[in-house]
Design a protein around this motif. Sequence first.
Motif, PDB file in Angstrom:
ATOM      1  N   GLU A 153       0.824  -1.210   0.000  1.00 11.04           N
ATOM      2  CA  GLU A 153       0.000   0.000   0.000  1.00 11.04           C
ATOM      3  C   GLU A 153       0.857   1.259   0.000  1.00 11.04           C
ATOM      4  OE1 GLU A 153      -0.686  -2.591   1.937  1.00 11.04           O
ATOM      5  OE2 GLU A 153      -2.575  -3.243   1.006  1.00 11.04           O
ATOM      6  N   GLN A 210       1.109   4.144  -2.890  1.00 13.01           N
ATOM      7  CA  GLN A 210       0.831   5.546  -2.539  1.00 13.01           C
ATOM      8  C   GLN A 210       1.965   6.441  -3.031  1.00 13.01           C
ATOM      9  OE1 GLN A 210       0.138   5.660   1.696  1.00 13.01           O
ATOM     10  NE2 GLN A 210      -1.519   4.170   1.551  1.00 13.01           N
ATOM     11  N   ASP A 262      -2.139   5.181   4.347  1.00  8.73           N
ATOM     12  CA  ASP A 262      -2.354   6.623   4.433  1.00  8.73           C
ATOM     13  C   ASP A 262      -3.799   6.873   4.006  1.00  8.73           C
ATOM     14  OD1 ASP A 262      -2.283   9.330   4.536  1.00  8.73           O
ATOM     15  OD2 ASP A 262      -0.791   9.607   2.959  1.00  8.73           O
TER      16      ASP A 262
END
Length: 464
Positions: free
Chosen positions: A82, A86, A305
């Motif tokens: 992830e 990002q 995030d």
Amino acid sequence: MKSNFEALGVSGALAAKLAEHGIEEPSPVQQEAIPLVLEGRDVIARSQTGTGKTLAYLLPILQSINPELKATQKLVLAPSQELAMQIVREAQRYMEDEVGVLGLIGGAAVKRQIEKLREHPRLVVGTPGRVRELIALKKLKMHNISTIVVDEVDQIFQLGDAGEVNRIIDSAMRDRQLVFLSATINGDIRAMAGREMKNPAEVGIEPERVTAAGLEHYYFVCEERDKVDTLRRIVRQYNPRKAIVFVNVTDTIGELEAKLNHLGLKTAALYGDADKVTRATVLSQFRADKLKLLVATDVAARGLDIEGLDMVIHFDPATDSEHYIHRAGRTGRMGRQGTVISIVTERERFIVRKFSRDIGEEIHERILRNGMVAEPGSASVRRPAPAKRKPEAARPAAPAADKGMKEASRPAAAAADSGIKQARPAARKGGQAQNGTKSKSERERDRKNKGAPRWLKEKGRQPE
């Protein structure tokens, strides 16, 4: 301190793109790190999670890419899929069209990634395992890579990927630039930096503070069996837009998810071993505010995030201070406000006290009383339950006393109805002498009733 990006050495084109996205003033870590990275220095940057570390290294390496050189020139390593993706999205937002970026993460088709590498992306962002695999296959060429960034380096050590990072660094040229970024810097990280870096510049923004300044830290104490209900009440009282609920054991995630949904809180679970499609679906729903709570372990939530995440809840206490810091770092990012709540038992109070000392922040106790969150004190810590139980315990005696009074008053009421005054019932039939002896008529009646049933004897003593 320099108050704009161009003053830090960022190009006008990049500064203009930042302004398009509402970013005009650099954060403290960006002010410190950007000039150093632009100089080509090796850098160790320690700053709280969510303070803008990504742009602190991304802007200078994007600016230093040579678009004319058709080769991979910059490499960023991240601990989770992830976080890697990002960073890819962030780079695509600011980079020039002719400069390509590629994400190399585990779980994706390696053949597809090899095909993309043939297009010579200038920037590669990946997880250590997949990057190391492609280097071993000789599909990712390292001889033109001039900068290697290791983001969230402390998490990489916790995941056991430090060996992979060492091998990746060793495969690059000796004059490459190294940048380490982390919320905490321990002995292992310093040892690696000592081996691999040349005269590194260390950036420490508020080194005594390890969590973001906008965070509020609280804890609630309850019995183990009451944790789910306490969690429900906390969510009802604070009403966060969305929150991550951290647990320590994967086996309990499904049960907790089911209980919270049953209580009317839209919840989904994020498993560390979930396939890519499932993870992407859950995170998409969470980001779109279709879920209130996301239950996850530390491994499953690494690098997340989530915009609009204003609360982190430790359903199980963090295993150590570093895990507490990384959990807390999911909220209060980029100067925003956030709330971090721990739910502990009486025996786990010492854990909260230890975390408070380690992170240098006061973790305040709160209680749930009369449907409200309150500070414990001389008055508020008293449990309201005992005060409520006292009248409940007295109630059975009250009806009994009332019944006795009613029964005692019945002869008087009967006497009043028959026109006989209570003061002289014995006088009607000869009465009873004041010295306690029976009258002649009473002695005669007792003689006649001798051997009669008790109810008849009692009847005979009633006033006529």
